[in-house]
Design a protein around this motif. Structure first.
Motif, PDB file in Angstrom:
ATOM      1  N   PHE A 131      25.384 -42.041 -10.547  1.00 21.20           N
ATOM      2  CA  PHE A 131      25.315 -40.575 -11.048  1.00 21.20           C
ATOM      3  C   PHE A 131      24.053 -40.246 -11.449  1.00 21.20           C
ATOM      4  O   PHE A 131      23.691 -39.040 -11.426  1.00 21.20           O
ATOM      5  N   ARG A 132      23.466 -41.197 -12.154  1.00 16.25           N
ATOM      6  CA  ARG A 132      21.962 -40.721 -12.648  1.00 16.25           C
ATOM      7  C   ARG A 132      21.103 -40.280 -11.314  1.00 16.25           C
ATOM      8  O   ARG A 132      20.185 -39.436 -11.514  1.00 16.25           O
ATOM      9  N   LEU A 133      21.129 -41.090 -10.296  1.00 19.93           N
ATOM     10  CA  LEU A 133      20.543 -40.842  -9.153  1.00 19.93           C
ATOM     11  C   LEU A 133      20.643 -39.536  -8.466  1.00 19.93           C
ATOM     12  O   LEU A 133      19.688 -38.669  -8.188  1.00 19.93           O
ATOM     13  N   LEU A 134      22.104 -39.240  -8.574  1.00 21.58           N
ATOM     14  CA  LEU A 134      22.178 -37.816  -7.927  1.00 21.58           C
ATOM     15  C   LEU A 134      21.796 -36.901  -8.756  1.00 21.58           C
ATOM     16  O   LEU A 134      21.274 -35.711  -8.321  1.00 21.58           O
ATOM     17  N   LEU A 150      15.389 -36.367  -2.290  1.00 20.66           N
ATOM     18  CA  LEU A 150      15.701 -37.498  -1.865  1.00 20.66           C
ATOM     19  C   LEU A 150      14.836 -38.819  -2.258  1.00 20.66           C
ATOM     20  O   LEU A 150      15.198 -39.795  -2.488  1.00 20.66           O
ATOM     21  N   LEU A 151      13.672 -38.285  -2.078  1.00 10.82           N
ATOM     22  CA  LEU A 151      12.412 -39.216  -2.331  1.00 10.82           C
ATOM     23  C   LEU A 151      12.393 -39.672  -3.945  1.00 10.82           C
ATOM     24  O   LEU A 151      12.475 -40.727  -4.242  1.00 10.82           O
ATOM     25  N   ALA A 152      12.731 -38.679  -4.785  1.00 11.68           N
ATOM     26  CA  ALA A 152      12.757 -38.930  -6.102  1.00 11.68           C
ATOM     27  C   ALA A 152      14.106 -39.812  -6.466  1.00 11.68           C
ATOM     28  O   ALA A 152      13.941 -40.808  -7.267  1.00 11.68           O
ATOM     29  N   GLY A 153      15.172 -39.639  -5.855  1.00 13.77           N
ATOM     30  CA  GLY A 153      16.343 -40.479  -5.845  1.00 13.77           C
ATOM     31  C   GLY A 153      16.181 -41.954  -5.502  1.00 13.77           C
ATOM     32  O   GLY A 153      16.668 -42.905  -6.178  1.00 13.77           O
ATOM     33  N   LEU A 154      15.611 -41.965  -4.353  1.00 12.43           N
ATOM     34  CA  LEU A 154      15.255 -43.278  -3.886  1.00 12.43           C
ATOM     35  C   LEU A 154      14.065 -44.114  -4.679  1.00 12.43           C
ATOM     36  O   LEU A 154      14.248 -45.307  -5.053  1.00 12.43           O
ATOM     37  N   ALA A 155      13.146 -43.456  -5.281  1.00 15.08           N
ATOM     38  CA  ALA A 155      12.198 -44.067  -6.205  1.00 15.08           C
ATOM     39  C   ALA A 155      12.957 -44.550  -7.272  1.00 15.08           C
ATOM     40  O   ALA A 155      12.598 -45.638  -7.854  1.00 15.08           O
ATOM     41  N   LEU A 156      13.813 -43.451  -8.039  1.00 14.73           N
ATOM     42  CA  LEU A 156      14.594 -43.887  -9.386  1.00 14.73           C
ATOM     43  C   LEU A 156      15.377 -45.322  -8.773  1.00 14.73           C
ATOM     44  O   LEU A 156      15.576 -46.256  -9.903  1.00 14.73           O
ATOM     45  N   GLY A 157      16.046 -45.175  -7.822  1.00 12.55           N
ATOM     46  CA  GLY A 157      16.860 -46.324  -7.318  1.00 12.55           C
ATOM     47  C   GLY A 157      16.068 -47.549  -7.190  1.00 12.55           C
ATOM     48  O   GLY A 157      16.487 -48.772  -7.761  1.00 12.55           O
ATOM     49  N   LEU A 158      14.847 -47.648  -6.732  1.00 11.25           N
ATOM     50  CA  LEU A 158      14.230 -48.894  -6.477  1.00 11.25           C
ATOM     51  C   LEU A 158      13.893 -49.417  -7.868  1.00 11.25           C
ATOM     52  O   LEU A 158      13.827 -50.584  -8.184  1.00 11.25           O
TER      53      LEU A 158
END
Length: 276
Positions: free
Chosen positions: A45-48, A88-96
């Motif tokens: 949810f946070r990533l979204l 998308l890039l911000a979500g992926l960076a936060l996910g990593l």
């Protein structure tokens, strides 16, 4: 197909695809983390939310001049103004980063995120391919004087087709934006195709609002919306000079979202209003 209808509710395909992708990410994350009792739902949810926020802020920054005169419109998400790649890039960076901080989260969060991103990316590419394979519909309409008109008559220049009705609040709100663009962009043809209403109703509305529009057409049977696969109003379609569809927008347009869409069909045109 541009929209998905569920009873009175209609969603654009891009919104529907995002919702389905997120649900898939939640399911895959829960399934892969069930043995370790580690459900990555809060992190997803946070990533979204972060992805959507960055996508919106990136769009506002890019078209800041068009939001400056009405700062509160930056918060109005109804115009659909998002840039997908930065989000998308911000979500992926936060996910990593979240996976790096929590070892137990890595597998369920990584698999959930991977499933959601792959589904969204492939679906987005398919939608783009289908959209770009669409041609200008073969549809007979009439103008306000009852004269028959063919959409094919307007080929040869970039073309914007707006499906609207006088009873539709977002149609009414966006009409001044489109009227301004019609005056500002002489190299682009704008068609205002009313859905299901008569000439007198349309004339009375335009007169009452002080709107002077060229190319107002009538689709009394609302056939064009069904033909292009949209059950929503307003719907705006964007075609290049050869009649190939280059984009679509479901819902209300702002000056910024219209300028962004026009870049696809008329990149050499000045889509930003000149300041005195």
């Amino acid at each position: 197909m541009l929209s998905v209808n569920a009873g009175p509710l209609a969603l654009g395909m891009s919104q529907f695809l995002l919702i389905v992708s997120f649900i898939l990410a939640l399911l895959v994350g829960w399934w892969s983390g069930r043995r370790s009792a580690c459900n990555p739902e809060p992190q997803l949810f946070r990533l979204l939310l972060v992805g959507l926020l960055v996508a919106r802020v990136s769009f506002v920054v890019r078209y800041f001049d068009l939001y400056r005169e009405s700062p509160w419109s930056m918060l109005d998400l109804r115009d659909g103004g998002f840039l997908a790649v930065p989000g998308l890039l911000a979500g992926l960076a936060l996910g990593l980063w979240q996976a790096w901080r929590g070892a137990r989260l890595r597998r369920p969060l990584g698999l959930g995120l991977l499933a959601g991103v792959l589904f969204w990316s492939s679906g987005h590419l398919i939608l783009q391919a289908l959209e770009r394979s669409s041609r200008l519909p073969v549809q007979a309409l009439v103008d306000l004087n009852g004269r028959p008109v063919q959409l094919a008559d307007y080929r040869g220049r970039p073309l914007v087709i707006n499906l609207w009705a006088t009873w539709c609040p977002p149609c009414r709100r966006e009409m001044p934006v489109l009227a301004e663009a019609q005056q500002r962009e002489p190299g682009v043809t704008f068609l205002f195709v009313n859905q299901g209403e008569g000439a007198r109703t349309v004339r009375d509305y335009l007169t009452s609002q002080g709107l002077w529009l060229d190319n107002v057409l009538l689709d009394s049977g609302s056939r064009l919306g069904a033909q292009v696969g949209s059950g929503m109003l307003p719907t705006t379609l964007f075609y290049d000079a050869e009649g190939q569809q280059r984009g679509s927008h479901l819902g209300e347009l702002s000056r910024a979202s219209l300028a962004h869409a026009l870049q696809r069909i008329a990149p050499d045109q000045s889509t930003v209003p000149k300041r005195p």
